[in-house]
Design an enzyme around this catalytic site. Structure first.
Site, short mmCIF file in Angstrom:
data_model
loop_
_atom_site.label_atom_id
_atom_site.label_comp_id
_atom_site.label_asym_id
_atom_site.label_seq_id
_atom_site.Cartn_x
_atom_site.Cartn_y
_atom_site.Cartn_z
N SER A 147 42.74 44.09 55.56
CA SER A 147 41.65 42.91 56.09
C SER A 147 41.88 43.14 57.44
O SER A 147 42.94 43.84 58.04
CB SER A 147 42.40 41.58 55.76
OG SER A 147 42.28 40.67 56.66
N TYR A 160 49.26 35.63 54.78
CA TYR A 160 48.06 36.51 54.32
C TYR A 160 48.09 37.94 55.29
O TYR A 160 47.89 38.77 54.46
CB TYR A 160 46.77 35.75 54.65
CG TYR A 160 45.58 36.70 54.44
CD1 TYR A 160 45.03 36.50 52.65
CD2 TYR A 160 44.78 37.10 55.33
CE1 TYR A 160 43.93 37.41 52.75
CE2 TYR A 160 43.52 37.74 54.66
CZ TYR A 160 42.96 37.77 53.61
OH TYR A 160 41.98 38.55 53.16
N1 LIG Z 1 35.86 37.74 52.41
C1 LIG Z 1 36.25 38.12 53.59
O1 LIG Z 1 36.02 38.17 54.69
C2 LIG Z 1 37.38 39.13 53.33
C3 LIG Z 1 38.41 39.76 54.62
C4 LIG Z 1 39.42 40.45 54.70
C5 LIG Z 1 39.90 40.79 53.16
N2 LIG Z 1 39.17 40.45 52.15
C6 LIG Z 1 39.72 40.96 50.93
O2 LIG Z 1 38.90 41.16 49.82
C7 LIG Z 1 39.31 40.96 48.69
C8 LIG Z 1 38.19 40.38 47.88
O3 LIG Z 1 38.31 38.86 47.99
P1 LIG Z 1 36.73 38.17 48.22
O4 LIG Z 1 36.42 37.96 49.59
O5 LIG Z 1 35.77 38.91 47.70
O6 LIG Z 1 37.30 36.54 47.65
P2 LIG Z 1 36.88 35.85 46.34
O7 LIG Z 1 37.86 34.87 46.41
O8 LIG Z 1 35.56 35.74 46.31
O9 LIG Z 1 37.54 36.91 45.15
C9 LIG Z 1 38.93 37.14 44.87
C10 LIG Z 1 38.97 37.38 43.50
O10 LIG Z 1 40.32 37.65 43.19
C11 LIG Z 1 40.92 36.73 41.98
N3 LIG Z 1 42.38 36.40 41.88
C12 LIG Z 1 43.15 35.84 42.75
N4 LIG Z 1 44.19 35.51 42.38
C13 LIG Z 1 44.19 36.83 41.33
C14 LIG Z 1 45.44 37.13 40.32
N5 LIG Z 1 46.81 36.52 40.55
N6 LIG Z 1 45.34 37.97 39.53
C15 LIG Z 1 43.96 38.69 39.28
N7 LIG Z 1 42.74 37.94 40.15
C16 LIG Z 1 43.10 37.42 41.16
C17 LIG Z 1 39.96 35.65 42.02
O11 LIG Z 1 39.96 35.15 40.81
C18 LIG Z 1 38.86 36.12 42.74
O12 LIG Z 1 37.77 36.36 41.64
C19 LIG Z 1 40.57 40.13 48.79
O13 LIG Z 1 41.62 41.12 48.71
C20 LIG Z 1 40.57 39.66 50.13
O14 LIG Z 1 41.74 39.46 50.74
C21 LIG Z 1 38.17 39.56 52.16
#
Ligand SMILES: NC(=O)c1ccc[n+]([C@@H]2O[C@H](COP(=O)([O-])OP(=O)(O)OC[C@H]3O[C@@H](n4cnc5c(N)ncnc54)[C@H](O)[C@@H]3O)[C@@H](O)[C@H]2O)c1
Length: 266
Positions: A147, A160
């Site tokens: 991230s 985080y």
């Molecule tokens: N959206 C952003 O701007 C952003 C920025 C930096 C990093 N990220 C990273 O991108 C990745 C995807 O996140 P996103 O933004 O699509 O969010 P999101 O919440 O839409 O998707 C995350 C998914 O992870 C699943 N999850 C959570 N805990 C879990 C567990 N214990 N076991 C299995 N699955 C689990 C959730 O059910 C969900 O479907 C994450 O690692 C997040 O940290 C996102």
């Protein structure tokens, strides 16, 4: 004359966590569109059902497995089921993650440990269990989710940020350790992407929790807005980059990060 572009994922077997929402779900749909076979893993059954519904005609190449990445037994059983369903694993995408926000002096040990457990330990467990199959692949790739918070200050998110910094460091160590066995390790650093995590819309519970503190100083977020576009971008903007890294187009890339944040940080 248009060139014939081979489907990059034809015959490629890909396991994707966090596949029930946001960027993980978008990556499933992208890999399917490029001809791959996918095991979509998530802790949320409803999220996985939504992914299957969105896969349409490609659902024949999609298998879902419920995995809680923070639970060792769940990961062991889930990766074994994924390997069985696919007949091997060529690429692993570790998108599962959670975010909790609070003043650090008010953060419970349980919440701090939960974030590290899901994000960092979960990524480790998925990699450990998948490595025997990945080593057997002719062209193995692991894409982890860091991230922008791993490199640039994100207030109220110390657990985080620490989990993502850990994932990034682990990615580099693994890239060196398994290079001779032909397994590539990279990380994406998304930022400002609309998803269940950032807009709270997910079934997933990934954004469950209090959100930002009520008295959060929003001036501290002044540097967290993208330069490109009109605001947050869709999850497909990251999925395309993940697909490149997980395909043979990324064959000479390992031990590094790719930032996908619309120029939030230059
Ligand atoms: N959206 C952003 O701007 C952003 C920025 C930096 C990093 N990220 C990273 O991108 C990745 C995807 O996140 P996103 O933004 O699509 O969010 P999101 O919440 O839409 O998707 C995350 C998914 O992870 C699943 N999850 C959570 N805990 C879990 C567990 N214990 N076991 C299995 N699955 C689990 C959730 O059910 C969900 O479907 C994450 O690692 C997040 O940290 C996102």
């Amino acid at each position: 004359m248009s060139a014939v572009v081979p489907a990059r994922f034809d015959g490629r077997r890909v396991v994707i966590t966090g596949a029930g929402s946001g960027i993980g779900q978008a990556t499933v749909l992208r890999v399917l569109a490029e001809g791959g076979s996918v095991v979509a893993a998530d802790v949320s059954e409803a999220g996985l059902a939504d992914t299957v519904a969105k896969a349409g005609d490609a659902a024949g190449r999609l298998t879902t497995v419920v995995i809680d990445v923070s639970d060792e037994a769940s990961v062991t059983a889930g990766v074994a089921a994924a390997r069985e369903a696919l007949g091997g694993i060529d690429a692993l995408v570790n998108a599962a993650g959670i975010l909790r926000s609070s003043h650090t002096h008010e953060t419970s040990l349980a919440d701090f440990e939960l974030v590290l457990r899901v994000n960092l330990v979960g990524t480790f467990l998925m990699i450990r269990e998948s490595l025997p199959a990945l080593i057997e692949s002719d062209d193995a790739a692991v894409v982890n989710f860091s991230s922008t918070s791993a490199m640039f200050a994100h207030p109220y998110m110390s657990a985080y940020a620490a989990s993502k910094g850990g994932i990034q460091s682990m990615t580099h160590a693994l890239a060196a350790e398994y290079a001779k066995q032909g397994v590539r390790f990279t990380a994406v650093q998304p930022g400002s992407i609309s998803s269940g995590m950032t807009d709270g819309s997910g079934e997933s519970g990934a954004s469950r929790g209090p959100g930002l503190p009520e008295d959060a100083d929003m001036m501290l977020f002044a540097k967290l807005a993208p330069a490109l576009g009109q605001g947050f971008a869709g999850p497909e903007t990251v999925a395309g980059v993940v697909a490149m890294l997980a395909s043979s187009d990324g064959a000479f890339i390992t031990g590094t990060e790719v930032r996908v944040d619309g120029g939030t940080h230059f």
